[in-house]
Design an enzyme around this catalytic site. Structure first.
Site, PDB file in Angstrom:
ATOM      1  N   SER A 175       5.225 -11.694 -41.280  1.00  0.00           N
ATOM      2  CA  SER A 175       5.117 -10.622 -42.275  1.00  0.00           C
ATOM      3  C   SER A 175       6.446  -9.888 -42.335  1.00  0.00           C
ATOM      4  O   SER A 175       7.127  -9.732 -41.305  1.00  0.00           O
ATOM      5  CB  SER A 175       4.011  -9.656 -41.855  1.00  0.00           C
ATOM      6  OG  SER A 175       4.121  -8.449 -42.589  1.00  0.00           O
ATOM      7  N   GLY A 228       7.002 -17.737 -44.015  1.00  0.00           N
ATOM      8  CA  GLY A 228       5.748 -17.691 -44.780  1.00  0.00           C
ATOM      9  C   GLY A 228       6.034 -17.803 -46.271  1.00  0.00           C
ATOM     10  O   GLY A 228       5.439 -18.614 -46.984  1.00  0.00           O
ATOM     11  N   HIS A 229       6.982 -16.985 -46.747  1.00  0.00           N
ATOM     12  CA  HIS A 229       7.367 -17.044 -48.161  1.00  0.00           C
ATOM     13  C   HIS A 229       7.954 -18.423 -48.489  1.00  0.00           C
ATOM     14  O   HIS A 229       7.656 -19.003 -49.531  1.00  0.00           O
ATOM     15  CB  HIS A 229       8.425 -15.988 -48.485  1.00  0.00           C
ATOM     16  CG  HIS A 229       7.980 -14.571 -48.281  1.00  0.00           C
ATOM     17  ND1 HIS A 229       8.497 -13.772 -47.285  1.00  0.00           N
ATOM     18  CD2 HIS A 229       7.071 -13.812 -48.938  1.00  0.00           C
ATOM     19  CE1 HIS A 229       7.941 -12.573 -47.357  1.00  0.00           C
ATOM     20  NE2 HIS A 229       7.067 -12.570 -48.340  1.00  0.00           N
ATOM     21  N   LEU A 275      12.329 -11.916 -47.033  1.00  0.00           N
ATOM     22  CA  LEU A 275      11.672 -13.220 -46.952  1.00  0.00           C
ATOM     23  C   LEU A 275      11.696 -13.815 -45.545  1.00  0.00           C
ATOM     24  O   LEU A 275      12.635 -13.602 -44.787  1.00  0.00           O
ATOM     25  CB  LEU A 275      12.337 -14.196 -47.928  1.00  0.00           C
ATOM     26  CG  LEU A 275      12.316 -13.777 -49.400  1.00  0.00           C
ATOM     27  CD1 LEU A 275      12.953 -14.852 -50.273  1.00  0.00           C
ATOM     28  CD2 LEU A 275      10.905 -13.476 -49.885  1.00  0.00           C
ATOM     29  N   GLN A 322       1.554  -0.471 -55.917  1.00  0.00           N
ATOM     30  CA  GLN A 322       0.531  -1.026 -55.024  1.00  0.00           C
ATOM     31  C   GLN A 322       0.577  -0.385 -53.643  1.00  0.00           C
ATOM     32  O   GLN A 322      -0.230  -0.701 -52.782  1.00  0.00           O
ATOM     33  CB  GLN A 322       0.645  -2.545 -54.935  1.00  0.00           C
ATOM     34  CG  GLN A 322       1.787  -3.073 -54.081  1.00  0.00           C
ATOM     35  CD  GLN A 322       1.844  -4.589 -54.095  1.00  0.00           C
ATOM     36  OE1 GLN A 322       2.111  -5.200 -55.131  1.00  0.00           O
ATOM     37  NE2 GLN A 322       1.585  -5.215 -52.951  1.00  0.00           N
ATOM     38  N   GLY A 357      -0.321 -16.620 -50.575  1.00  0.00           N
ATOM     39  CA  GLY A 357      -0.587 -16.952 -49.183  1.00  0.00           C
ATOM     40  C   GLY A 357      -1.979 -16.527 -48.743  1.00  0.00           C
ATOM     41  O   GLY A 357      -2.451 -15.440 -49.113  1.00  0.00           O
ATOM     42  N   LYS A 396      -2.578 -15.498 -45.966  1.00  0.00           N
ATOM     43  CA  LYS A 396      -2.336 -14.306 -45.151  1.00  0.00           C
ATOM     44  C   LYS A 396      -2.971 -13.072 -45.799  1.00  0.00           C
ATOM     45  O   LYS A 396      -3.476 -12.190 -45.118  1.00  0.00           O
ATOM     46  CB  LYS A 396      -0.820 -14.136 -44.993  1.00  0.00           C
ATOM     47  CG  LYS A 396      -0.334 -12.771 -44.612  1.00  0.00           C
ATOM     48  CD  LYS A 396      -0.454 -12.561 -43.140  1.00  0.00           C
ATOM     49  CE  LYS A 396       0.183 -11.295 -42.625  1.00  0.00           C
ATOM     50  NZ  LYS A 396       0.342 -10.192 -43.524  1.00  0.00           N
TER      51      LYS A 396
HETATM   52  P1  AMP Z   1       4.663 -10.254 -49.776  1.00  0.00           P
HETATM   53  O1  AMP Z   1       6.140 -10.364 -49.944  1.00  0.00           O
HETATM   54  O2  AMP Z   1       4.244  -9.736 -48.454  1.00  0.00           O
HETATM   55  O3  AMP Z   1       4.007  -9.539 -50.941  1.00  0.00           O
HETATM   56  O4  AMP Z   1       4.112 -11.731 -49.825  1.00  0.00           O
HETATM   57  C1  AMP Z   1       4.384 -12.588 -50.903  1.00  0.00           C
HETATM   58  C2  AMP Z   1       3.515 -13.792 -50.797  1.00  0.00           C
HETATM   59  O5  AMP Z   1       3.784 -14.483 -49.579  1.00  0.00           O
HETATM   60  C3  AMP Z   1       2.016 -13.461 -50.795  1.00  0.00           C
HETATM   61  O6  AMP Z   1       1.305 -14.430 -51.550  1.00  0.00           O
HETATM   62  C4  AMP Z   1       1.674 -13.544 -49.332  1.00  0.00           C
HETATM   63  O7  AMP Z   1       0.317 -13.847 -49.093  1.00  0.00           O
HETATM   64  C5  AMP Z   1       2.568 -14.682 -48.877  1.00  0.00           C
HETATM   65  N1  AMP Z   1       2.786 -14.597 -47.442  1.00  0.00           N
HETATM   66  C6  AMP Z   1       3.179 -13.519 -46.729  1.00  0.00           C
HETATM   67  N2  AMP Z   1       3.206 -13.803 -45.410  1.00  0.00           N
HETATM   68  C7  AMP Z   1       2.806 -15.094 -45.294  1.00  0.00           C
HETATM   69  C8  AMP Z   1       2.613 -15.971 -44.184  1.00  0.00           C
HETATM   70  N3  AMP Z   1       2.830 -15.578 -42.920  1.00  0.00           N
HETATM   71  N4  AMP Z   1       2.212 -17.249 -44.431  1.00  0.00           N
HETATM   72  C9  AMP Z   1       1.978 -17.656 -45.710  1.00  0.00           C
HETATM   73  N5  AMP Z   1       2.139 -16.875 -46.796  1.00  0.00           N
HETATM   74  C10 AMP Z   1       2.543 -15.611 -46.593  1.00  0.00           C
END
Ligand code: AMP
Length: 280
Positions: free
Chosen positions: A185, A36-37, A33, A61, A147, A149
């Site tokens: 990310s 963003g998360h 995390l 996925q 997100g 993103k």
């Molecule tokens: P992930 O863990 O990469 O699957 O992301 C989980 C959630 O967090 C998804 O809805 C992503 O779009 C969101 N997310 C990831 N990076 C960011 C970011 N930099 N800003 C906002 N949301 C994000």
């Protein structure tokens, strides 16, 4: 904070919470995390009585086994971050718990997935659709937070909610960036320190592209400008750049872009695949 690794006790707990009239926000993540998360968690904290953050690196996925093997897993740190963010519930199942039987079902979302991520990672959105559907059934959230993103993922999840009549609100949160513009990310920690200074180039190209579109350049010219800019940077391998309608994800080619446009791109830097987009 409650940590659940099994589905049954989580369902029982959430059942009681719903009976008590509480609204539930779901933030699906793959862990490792970052801010963003946490911005998604904060958005849920503001709207829902209870926030559930799921942490699950979803094997179905991934389209590249190496990417799956190298995906960062930092549950202890994640737990501490979520605790300090005030998140009430973590759901961190094992693969065996989430998929006691390998899912046989395949989902296809139509035109919305036929470009960009869907085209370059065949099967990716099927895996996303299956895991998100399972999470929606398990948690039965009032709202689910995603997100911007991952803009195409937002479009796919919107389609999933619509087509399968999930009774929840989809909330989309803006992209959180590092000070130099790099979109946060979990994969960023795999960029080598020598190449990390180049990473803001992605967002710089998106900003330049937006300026050109707003200045009246046709989408195909703007795309060509970005392709050329990446070609001059050997550190990067550009996978795609598209100018699309932000909802349908359909490429806008010859005509001038209007409101509701997004520029999306994917590029490899230091063996790490990065995606980013800008919506305007
Ligand atoms: P992930 O863990 O990469 O699957 O992301 C989980 C959630 O967090 C998804 O809805 C992503 O779009 C969101 N997310 C990831 N990076 C960011 C970011 N930099 N800003 C906002 N949301 C994000």
């Amino acid at each position: 904070m409650h940590l659940f690794s099994s589905i049954r006790p989580l369902r029982d707990y959430l059942w009681e919470q719903r009976l008590a009239g509480k609204t539930i926000g779901l933030v699906p993540t793959m862990g490792a995390l970052h801010q963003g998360h946490l911005s998604l968690i904060e958005a849920s904290q503001q709207q829902d009585d209870l926030t559930v953050c799921s942490i699950f690196v979803n094997p179905i996925q991934f389209t590249n086994p190496d990417d799956l093997a190298r995906y960062p897993r930092t549950l202890d740190q994640d737990q501490a971050l979520l605790e300090s963010a005030g998140c009430q519930v973590i759901f961190a199942p094992t693969t065996q718990e989430m998929y006691p039987h390998p899912p046989q079902m395949r989902l296809h979302f139509g035109p919305v997935e036929e470009v960009m991520e869907g085209a370059f990672r065949p099967g990716h959105f099927s895996g996303v659709g299956v895991v998100v559907s399972r999470l929606f059934h398990i948690v039965q959230p009032t709202r689910a937070y995603f997100g911007q993103k991952d803009l195409q993922q937002v479009a796919v999840v919107g389609q999933l909610i619509q087509d399968l009549a999930f009774d929840l609100e989809l909330v989309v949160c803006p992209t959180e960036r590092e000070a130099d513009g790099l979109a946060m990310s979990s994969r960023n920690r795999r960029i080598s320190p020598e190449l990390r200074p180049y990473a803001p180039f992605l967002y710089a190209q998106l900003l330049a592209g937006r300026q050109a579109l707003e200045g009246g350049y046709p989408a195909e010219v703007v795309k060509a400008m970005i392709v050329e800019a990446f070609a001059a940077r050997p550190e990067f391998q550009l996978e795609y750049v598209e100018v699309v309608d932000r909802y349908s994800m359909q490429p806008i080619e010859a005509r001038q872009a209007v409101g509701g446009t997004a520029i999306c791109l994917a590029a490899h830097l230091s063996g790490v695949r990065l995606i980013d987009n800008i919506v305007f």
